[in-house]
Design a protein around this motif. Structure first.
Motif, mmCIF file in Angstrom:
data_model
loop_
_atom_site.group_PDB
_atom_site.id
_atom_site.type_symbol
_atom_site.label_atom_id
_atom_site.label_comp_id
_atom_site.label_asym_id
_atom_site.label_seq_id
_atom_site.Cartn_x
_atom_site.Cartn_y
_atom_site.Cartn_z
ATOM 1 N N GLN A 95 0.846 -1.191 0.000
ATOM 2 C CA GLN A 95 0.000 0.000 0.000
ATOM 3 C C GLN A 95 0.887 1.248 0.000
ATOM 4 O O GLN A 95 1.110 1.899 1.013
ATOM 5 N N ARG A 154 -3.644 -2.628 -8.404
ATOM 6 C CA ARG A 154 -4.709 -2.034 -7.612
ATOM 7 C C ARG A 154 -5.240 -3.118 -6.671
ATOM 8 O O ARG A 154 -5.532 -4.232 -7.109
ATOM 9 N N GLN A 155 -5.338 -2.791 -5.394
ATOM 10 C CA GLN A 155 -5.675 -3.807 -4.390
ATOM 11 C C GLN A 155 -7.159 -3.789 -4.068
ATOM 12 O O GLN A 155 -7.580 -3.173 -3.101
ATOM 13 N N VAL A 156 -7.964 -4.466 -4.884
ATOM 14 C CA VAL A 156 -9.412 -4.512 -4.661
ATOM 15 C C VAL A 156 -9.700 -5.406 -3.459
ATOM 16 O O VAL A 156 -9.469 -6.609 -3.506
#
Lengths: 171, 171
Positions: A95, A154-156
């Motif tokens: 992140q 992208r960390q869904v």
């Protein structure tokens, strides 16, 4: 918080920890050939992690040991225990946004580590966590899961908590 | 990050921000007489907030203005906009654990504000956010929702994101 090893006196790494009863993360978006791929854990902890410029592998053993041994989880009897003691599952999420600083109304990420060094540290961090958690689970005779996100993706995320109990840790 | 007004040179408040496509929070646990009560928002932002000793109401206007005007949300066209510009919904979660410091394997919260002062600041923070968001939504002719957790309760949260895009802000 521990003194940092990063440049300019700031921290070398920043982590946000949240407890979960279930969490799922997309590790590959859907494309023309295949559906999106997800990983999932049940009860345990989510670690969002960001490295700053100047961070090196030296900090990882203490960092992993601290994060996994902090008493942030709740046992069935309500006692505070670490994720290793529970033992619970672990979801690690890269992140980079955690390194942001506000400049006017925008965010800047000038203190963040380079993408190449960040990927190397992230991979080593994940491997160390996996080793510690696997050893703890084997000792307890329990089945736990360790999953992690893909660096640069992208960390869904879907997170289901019984109280996120959010903590910040810097190293 | 902005210089803090807290005691001992530390920050006066700490916030963790996450984007969501949906979030629900239990604001009243189930009891013998009634089921648990939840609040829910759709697309927007979750703000976890913690105040430290020495924090006063003076910091709130700048804090709310900064948090709600930072370009952390993504418009339908992929442009970065603030939650006020989107306009998106807002879920505010009191999160005293954010003030924790590790001592050995436990966490201590000695820098946190007292419960009474914290409740007063939290309530004023929520009211200010509501005022700003309502004005922005009225100006845009949009319907948005602002919900918040109950100070002192366990914050049972479900979060559904298209990328949590986690940011830390201190004041």
């Amino acid at each position: 918080m521990a003194g940092g090893g990063g440049g300019g006196g700031g921290p070398a790494a920043r982590a946000v920890l949240q407890r979960c009863v279930r969490a799922s993360l997309q590790v590959k978006p859907a494309d023309e050939l295949s559906e999106a791929r997800f990983v999932q854990i049940d009860r345990g902890m989510v670690i969002y992690i960001c490295f700053f410029k100047g961070a090196t592998e030296d900090i990882l053993p203490k960092m992993v040991s601290t994060l996994l041994n902090l008493r942030l989880c709740e046992s069935d009897s309500g006692k505070m225990v670490s994720v290793l003691e529970l033992p619970g599952s672990l979801l690690i999420i890269p992140q980079a946004t955690l390194g942001g600083k506000a400049k006017g109304r925008g965010m800047q990420y000038h203190s963040n580590i380079s993408k190449e060094d960040g990927l190397r540290l992230y991979s080593a961090f994940v491997a160390l966590c996996e080793k510690e958690l696997t050893a703890a689970a084997a000792a307890a005779g329990s089945q736990v899961t360790m999953k992690h996100g893909t660096y640069g993706n992208r960390q869904v995320l879907k997170l289901d908590t019984n109280g996120p109990y959010t903590h910040l840790m810097e190293f």
